[in-house]
Design an enzyme around this catalytic site. Structure first.
Site, PDB file in Angstrom:
ATOM      1  N   ALA A  65       0.883  -1.125  -0.221  1.00 43.44           N
ATOM      2  CA  ALA A  65      -0.084   0.107   0.094  1.00 43.44           C
ATOM      3  C   ALA A  65       0.883   1.052   0.018  1.00 43.44           C
ATOM      4  CB  ALA A  65      -0.714   0.080   1.196  1.00 43.44           C
ATOM      5  N   GLY A 108       0.956  -4.944   0.845  1.00 46.48           N
ATOM      6  CA  GLY A 108      -0.177  -5.151   0.066  1.00 46.48           C
ATOM      7  C   GLY A 108      -0.052  -5.880  -1.281  1.00 46.48           C
ATOM      8  N   GLU A 111      -0.244  -9.307  -0.531  1.00 50.89           N
ATOM      9  CA  GLU A 111      -1.773  -9.656  -0.041  1.00 50.89           C
ATOM     10  C   GLU A 111      -2.496  -9.751  -1.312  1.00 50.89           C
ATOM     11  OE1 GLU A 111      -1.851  -6.541   2.549  1.00 50.89           O
ATOM     12  OE2 GLU A 111      -2.236  -7.937   3.976  1.00 50.89           O
ATOM     13  N   GLU A 131       5.251  -4.744   7.091  1.00 50.52           N
ATOM     14  CA  GLU A 131       4.372  -3.552   7.764  1.00 50.52           C
ATOM     15  C   GLU A 131       4.877  -3.407   8.984  1.00 50.52           C
ATOM     16  OE1 GLU A 131       2.951  -6.099   5.965  1.00 50.52           O
ATOM     17  OE2 GLU A 131       1.426  -5.206   4.600  1.00 50.52           O
TER      18      GLU A 131
HETATM   19  N1  CAA Z   1       4.717   3.437  -0.721  1.00 54.74           N
HETATM   20  C1  CAA Z   1       5.123   4.514  -1.194  1.00 54.74           C
HETATM   21  N2  CAA Z   1       6.305   4.329  -1.875  1.00 54.74           N
HETATM   22  C2  CAA Z   1       6.958   3.482  -1.937  1.00 54.74           C
HETATM   23  C3  CAA Z   1       6.546   2.186  -1.513  1.00 54.74           C
HETATM   24  C4  CAA Z   1       5.473   2.184  -0.558  1.00 54.74           C
HETATM   25  N3  CAA Z   1       5.003   1.004  -0.091  1.00 54.74           N
HETATM   26  N4  CAA Z   1       7.603   1.295  -1.803  1.00 54.74           N
HETATM   27  C5  CAA Z   1       8.483   2.097  -2.873  1.00 54.74           C
HETATM   28  N5  CAA Z   1       8.109   3.321  -2.785  1.00 54.74           N
HETATM   29  C6  CAA Z   1       8.815   4.328  -3.439  1.00 54.74           C
HETATM   30  C7  CAA Z   1      10.104   4.911  -2.426  1.00 54.74           C
HETATM   31  O1  CAA Z   1       9.705   5.787  -1.735  1.00 54.74           O
HETATM   32  C8  CAA Z   1      10.849   5.480  -3.626  1.00 54.74           C
HETATM   33  O2  CAA Z   1      10.501   6.710  -3.839  1.00 54.74           O
HETATM   34  P1  CAA Z   1      11.347   7.825  -4.227  1.00 54.74           P
HETATM   35  O3  CAA Z   1      12.210   7.431  -5.391  1.00 54.74           O
HETATM   36  O4  CAA Z   1      10.485   9.053  -4.533  1.00 54.74           O
HETATM   37  O5  CAA Z   1      12.300   8.186  -3.029  1.00 54.74           O
HETATM   38  C9  CAA Z   1      10.587   4.379  -4.859  1.00 54.74           C
HETATM   39  O6  CAA Z   1       9.373   3.692  -4.588  1.00 54.74           O
HETATM   40  C10 CAA Z   1      11.737   3.450  -5.053  1.00 54.74           C
HETATM   41  O7  CAA Z   1      11.765   2.735  -3.980  1.00 54.74           O
HETATM   42  P2  CAA Z   1      13.192   2.496  -3.110  1.00 54.74           P
HETATM   43  O8  CAA Z   1      14.157   3.685  -3.322  1.00 54.74           O
HETATM   44  O9  CAA Z   1      13.077   2.291  -1.492  1.00 54.74           O
HETATM   45  O10 CAA Z   1      13.853   1.534  -3.600  1.00 54.74           O
HETATM   46  P3  CAA Z   1      14.922   0.221  -3.055  1.00 54.74           P
HETATM   47  O11 CAA Z   1      15.111  -0.735  -4.316  1.00 54.74           O
HETATM   48  O12 CAA Z   1      15.897   0.771  -2.321  1.00 54.74           O
HETATM   49  O13 CAA Z   1      14.194  -0.655  -2.148  1.00 54.74           O
HETATM   50  C11 CAA Z   1      11.990  -1.786  -1.238  1.00 54.74           C
HETATM   51  C12 CAA Z   1      12.726  -1.362  -2.405  1.00 54.74           C
HETATM   52  C13 CAA Z   1      12.710  -2.617  -0.403  1.00 54.74           C
HETATM   53  C14 CAA Z   1      10.729  -2.149  -1.831  1.00 54.74           C
HETATM   54  C15 CAA Z   1      11.518  -0.725  -0.377  1.00 54.74           C
HETATM   55  O14 CAA Z   1      10.915   0.360  -1.227  1.00 54.74           O
HETATM   56  C16 CAA Z   1      10.453  -0.857   0.644  1.00 54.74           C
HETATM   57  O15 CAA Z   1      10.752  -1.270   1.478  1.00 54.74           O
HETATM   58  N6  CAA Z   1       9.309  -0.406   0.210  1.00 54.74           N
HETATM   59  C17 CAA Z   1       8.281  -0.252   1.269  1.00 54.74           C
HETATM   60  C18 CAA Z   1       7.626  -1.968   1.638  1.00 54.74           C
HETATM   61  C19 CAA Z   1       6.568  -1.915   2.490  1.00 54.74           C
HETATM   62  O16 CAA Z   1       6.846  -1.654   3.798  1.00 54.74           O
HETATM   63  N7  CAA Z   1       5.201  -2.439   2.108  1.00 54.74           N
HETATM   64  C20 CAA Z   1       4.200  -2.376   2.960  1.00 54.74           C
HETATM   65  C21 CAA Z   1       3.455  -1.004   3.010  1.00 54.74           C
HETATM   66  S1  CAA Z   1       2.135  -0.988   3.889  1.00 54.74           S
HETATM   67  C22 CAA Z   1       0.810  -2.027   3.452  1.00 54.74           C
HETATM   68  O17 CAA Z   1       1.113  -2.708   2.417  1.00 54.74           O
HETATM   69  C23 CAA Z   1      -0.362  -2.383   4.416  1.00 54.74           C
HETATM   70  C24 CAA Z   1      -1.264  -3.331   3.955  1.00 54.74           C
HETATM   71  O18 CAA Z   1      -1.162  -4.449   4.525  1.00 54.74           O
HETATM   72  C25 CAA Z   1      -2.088  -3.343   2.587  1.00 54.74           C
END
Ligand code: CAA
Length: 257
Positions: A65, A108, A111, A131
């Site tokens: 998400a 998500g 999921e 998360e």
């Molecule tokens: N939401 C918003 N933006 C996101 C995102 C997310 N879930 N995942 C990645 N992005 C964005 C980053 O902020 C980044 O944006 P900028 O270039 O503007 O900084 C861009 O996508 C590229 O990501 P990274 O620079 O972080 O890429 P990376 O290769 O270094 O890392 C990753 C990749 C490990 C996937 C890392 O992006 C990450 O940890 N993302 C979040 C994963 C996460 O926590 N997901 C759960 C979200 S909560 C949820 O999903 C609730 C639910 O149950 C539905």
């Protein structure tokens, strides 16, 4: 539609729905989820389609998400908007859905893949429910479907640590149907979808319904509890800290408040 591309006739009776927010790793914002719901609803009603594939791109199926969209929300905002209700319509799709996953399928994203009926993974795929690292928990079926797919002990480990597993591990644990080389994951999903699309659509629909009865009975109570707990976490300081830390690219400092 801005974030979804639908391609029909990639093979007879097969449609591909592509998540298309590549710069954000296909993070599932509200607009994308609304468009996904609308396209699945349309394909479900379309007699020229008998099997559906949901995919992302090579780098990401979906990284979860949209954290930036959620970070400032309160528990009341989350309860009133009830953003995960969109997912209920996806779950009700009658036609079979295959997730073709390459790269990240996190939060998500994982999921969404599990909400589909089958998963074909590229060998580069990574699955996880991270998360907990941003001060919340899965909110769209992760605690329920992951536990059903891989069992309690392994689901606990993944959800409570937020660690990722690779495609081979996901296959060994029964999360995915099979793993193929990166250049073949979509082709393999289309092959499987075509095999299904060659069968009687009404028999396929009723068989899917019957299998889901085993896989998903009592699921609704679990999903309801999970969703409420997810929304409730938006009343905590740890949620604010966790999401801000992600956005500011620093480690979070959790206090349990
Ligand atoms: N939401 C918003 N933006 C996101 C995102 C997310 N879930 N995942 C990645 N992005 C964005 C980053 O902020 C980044 O944006 P900028 O270039 O503007 O900084 C861009 O996508 C590229 O990501 P990274 O620079 O972080 O890429 P990376 O290769 O270094 O890392 C990753 C990749 C490990 C996937 C890392 O992006 C990450 O940890 N993302 C979040 C994963 C996460 O926590 N997901 C759960 C979200 S909560 C949820 O999903 C609730 C639910 O149950 C539905």
């Amino acid at each position: 539609m801005d974030f979804i591309i639908v391609e029909k006739d990639v093979a007879p009776f097969v449609a591909v729905v592509r998540l298309n927010r590549p710069k954000e790793l296909n993070a599932l914002n509200l607009q994308l989820m609304g468009e996904l719901r609308d396209s699945l609803e349309a394909l479900d009603a379309d007699d020229t389609v008998r099997a559906i594939i949901i995919t992302g791109d090579r780098r990401a199926f979906a990284a979860g998400a949209d954290i930036k969209q959620m970070s400032g929300k309160t528990a009341t905002d989350m309860l009133i908007a009830d953003q995960f209700s969109t997912w209920d319509r996806i779950k009700r799709t009658k036609k079979p859905i295959i997730a073709a996953v390459s790269g990240f399928a996190l939060g998500g994203g994982c999921e969404l893949a599990m909400t589909c009926d089958m998963i074909i993974a590229s060998e580069t795929a990574k699955f996880g429910q991270p998360e907990i690292k941003i001060g919340v928990m899965p909110g769209a079926g992760g605690t329920q479907r992951l536990t059903r797919a891989i069992g309690k002990a392994k689901a606990m480990e993944l959800v409570l640590t937020g660690k990722f597993i690779d495609a081979k591990q996901a296959e060994a644990w029964g999360l995915v149907n099979r793993v193929v080389p990166e250049e073949l994951y979509l082709e393999e999903a289309i092959k499987l979808a075509s095999e299904i699309a060659a069968q009687s659509p009404i028999a396929v629909r009723l068989a899917k319904e019957a299998i889901n009865h085993v896989a998903e009975s009592h699921l609704n109570e679990g999903l309801h509890l999970e969703r409420k707990n997810f929304y409730l976490l938006f009343a905590t300081e740890d949620q604010t800290e966790g999401m801000n830390a992600f956005i500011e690219k620093r480690p979070p400092n959790f206090t349990g408040r």
